[in-house]
Design an enzyme around this catalytic site. Sequence first.
Site, PDB file in Angstrom:
ATOM      1  N   GLU A  72      42.019  32.053  36.100  1.00 44.55           N
ATOM      2  CA  GLU A  72      43.383  32.551  35.456  1.00 44.55           C
ATOM      3  C   GLU A  72      43.781  31.518  34.575  1.00 44.55           C
ATOM      4  O   GLU A  72      44.510  31.877  33.419  1.00 44.55           O
ATOM      5  CB  GLU A  72      44.338  32.867  36.624  1.00 44.55           C
ATOM      6  CG  GLU A  72      45.886  33.025  35.962  1.00 44.55           C
ATOM      7  CD  GLU A  72      46.803  33.312  36.911  1.00 44.55           C
ATOM      8  OE1 GLU A  72      46.628  33.484  38.341  1.00 44.55           O
ATOM      9  OE2 GLU A  72      47.924  34.125  36.517  1.00 44.55           O
ATOM     10  N   ASP A  87      41.492  32.826  41.138  1.00 44.96           N
ATOM     11  CA  ASP A  87      42.582  32.561  40.914  1.00 44.96           C
ATOM     12  C   ASP A  87      42.944  31.343  41.798  1.00 44.96           C
ATOM     13  O   ASP A  87      42.984  31.568  43.052  1.00 44.96           O
ATOM     14  CB  ASP A  87      43.616  33.885  41.366  1.00 44.96           C
ATOM     15  CG  ASP A  87      44.846  33.761  40.888  1.00 44.96           C
ATOM     16  OD1 ASP A  87      45.276  32.606  40.700  1.00 44.96           O
ATOM     17  OD2 ASP A  87      45.566  34.905  40.927  1.00 44.96           O
ATOM     18  N   ILE A  89      45.748  29.895  42.651  1.00 45.07           N
ATOM     19  CA  ILE A  89      46.949  30.310  43.420  1.00 45.07           C
ATOM     20  C   ILE A  89      47.398  31.680  42.926  1.00 45.07           C
ATOM     21  O   ILE A  89      47.915  31.790  41.940  1.00 45.07           O
ATOM     22  CB  ILE A  89      48.195  29.074  43.101  1.00 45.07           C
ATOM     23  CG1 ILE A  89      47.654  27.677  43.608  1.00 45.07           C
ATOM     24  CG2 ILE A  89      49.157  29.521  43.893  1.00 45.07           C
ATOM     25  CD1 ILE A  89      48.596  26.583  43.236  1.00 45.07           C
ATOM     26  N   ASP A  90      47.024  32.670  43.929  1.00 44.37           N
ATOM     27  CA  ASP A  90      47.649  33.904  43.538  1.00 44.37           C
ATOM     28  C   ASP A  90      48.678  34.176  44.374  1.00 44.37           C
ATOM     29  O   ASP A  90      48.805  33.837  45.731  1.00 44.37           O
ATOM     30  CB  ASP A  90      46.558  35.135  44.173  1.00 44.37           C
ATOM     31  CG  ASP A  90      47.125  36.459  43.780  1.00 44.37           C
ATOM     32  OD1 ASP A  90      47.355  36.850  42.449  1.00 44.37           O
ATOM     33  OD2 ASP A  90      47.185  37.135  44.474  1.00 44.37           O
ATOM     34  N   THR A  92      51.808  32.759  42.566  1.00 47.15           N
ATOM     35  CA  THR A  92      52.355  31.664  42.157  1.00 47.15           C
ATOM     36  C   THR A  92      54.067  31.508  42.336  1.00 47.15           C
ATOM     37  O   THR A  92      54.542  30.427  42.655  1.00 47.15           O
ATOM     38  CB  THR A  92      52.005  31.319  40.917  1.00 47.15           C
ATOM     39  OG1 THR A  92      50.460  31.150  40.687  1.00 47.15           O
ATOM     40  CG2 THR A  92      52.601  29.662  40.211  1.00 47.15           C
ATOM     41  N   ASP A 213      42.806  38.411  39.742  1.00 46.92           N
ATOM     42  CA  ASP A 213      43.531  38.998  41.212  1.00 46.92           C
ATOM     43  C   ASP A 213      42.974  39.988  42.189  1.00 46.92           C
ATOM     44  O   ASP A 213      43.403  39.921  43.172  1.00 46.92           O
ATOM     45  CB  ASP A 213      44.958  39.595  40.798  1.00 46.92           C
ATOM     46  CG  ASP A 213      45.816  38.740  39.874  1.00 46.92           C
ATOM     47  OD1 ASP A 213      46.070  37.700  40.230  1.00 46.92           O
ATOM     48  OD2 ASP A 213      46.350  39.131  38.871  1.00 46.92           O
TER      49      ASP A 213
HETATM   50  C1  IPD Z   1      50.291  38.009  40.234  1.00 43.27           C
HETATM   51  C2  IPD Z   1      50.457  38.307  41.582  1.00 43.27           C
HETATM   52  C3  IPD Z   1      51.215  39.625  41.928  1.00 43.27           C
HETATM   53  C4  IPD Z   1      50.805  40.627  40.859  1.00 43.27           C
HETATM   54  C5  IPD Z   1      50.445  40.247  39.391  1.00 43.27           C
HETATM   55  C6  IPD Z   1      49.592  38.927  39.505  1.00 43.27           C
HETATM   56  P1  IPD Z   1      49.904  35.338  40.029  1.00 43.27           P
HETATM   57  O1  IPD Z   1      49.506  36.751  40.297  1.00 43.27           O
HETATM   58  O2  IPD Z   1      49.343  38.703  42.251  1.00 43.27           O
HETATM   59  O3  IPD Z   1      51.341  39.978  42.993  1.00 43.27           O
HETATM   60  O4  IPD Z   1      51.437  41.923  41.077  1.00 43.27           O
HETATM   61  O5  IPD Z   1      50.039  41.187  38.687  1.00 43.27           O
HETATM   62  O6  IPD Z   1      49.608  38.651  38.238  1.00 43.27           O
HETATM   63  O7  IPD Z   1      50.572  35.070  38.636  1.00 43.27           O
HETATM   64  O8  IPD Z   1      50.645  34.944  41.099  1.00 43.27           O
HETATM   65  O9  IPD Z   1      48.549  34.412  40.255  1.00 43.27           O
END
Ligand code: IPD
Length: 263
Positions: A72, A87, A89-90, A92, A213
């Site tokens: 990412e 990812d 940290i998913d 974040t 993700d």
């Molecule tokens: C996000 C999260 C969020 C989802 C977004 C993502 P991030 O990733 O997974 O739940 O709805 O589409 O971009 O920015 O926390 O790595």
Amino acid sequence: MTTPQMRDRVGLAIDVAREAARLASHMRADFSALGIETKGDPRDVVTIADRTVEEFIVSRLNAQFGDDVLGEELGRTGTSERLWIVDPIDGTYNYVHDNPRWCVSLGFVLAGEPIIGVICSPASGQLFVASKGNGATRNGAPIRVSGDRFGTQPLVEVGASSTKPITRYLEIVERLMRSNIETRRLGSGALGLTQVATGETDGYVEDHIHPWDVAAGTVIVREAGGHVSDFFAGGVVDRSGPILACTPSLRGRLEALIGTPTT
Ligand code: IPD
């Protein structure tokens, strides 16, 4: 790819996901050093930890087998058809708030097909592992989608990307709720997919989500018996788009309500 080659990669991904989660947890302890920035939209946040953890993951995954990595924060290395999509940290936004719903997500795609998924959620102590043809587990125990046991009271998570207008998100939520489908939004697409795989929810939909993700979660849901729309259609690994993951019995109903996702 041979079975031993796949098994070795699963083993590596488990080690790396655990270590990366430890590193991220350690860095979260010093809030003042997180260096929170936004990537344009105020809701799209990134921290020094996201980059540091991704650097760690890339170096570990690349060193062992020479596979490439698409992440990412740092983009893609190389052009090999053996590619990790990660990812660091998913969730974040949750991480920044010290809300426990975040994870490290490591997916492996071979010639564009996701075949390994490992997700580590340190706050809940959950490690999800799946590889094509070998089933999906949580902390070593097999997991399965909900089947049709919640037929009349389904629970579906609807994700919302901070990079898109909220219109479509609101429309999806309205359509589901008017059709008596209960909805949630918990802030980690990767963990949203793991909950479909365990049967804690019956589906996850999002109009615009990124490959990092969903790469790992796609394998986990499919290996737990669920349906996932063809996010990586045509073997394209670096585009964002809609996703629908659910217990198979809910697929027709969800597609009728929100359309069939095509990337
Ligand atoms: C996000 C999260 C969020 C989802 C977004 C993502 P991030 O990733 O997974 O739940 O709805 O589409 O971009 O920015 O926390 O790595």
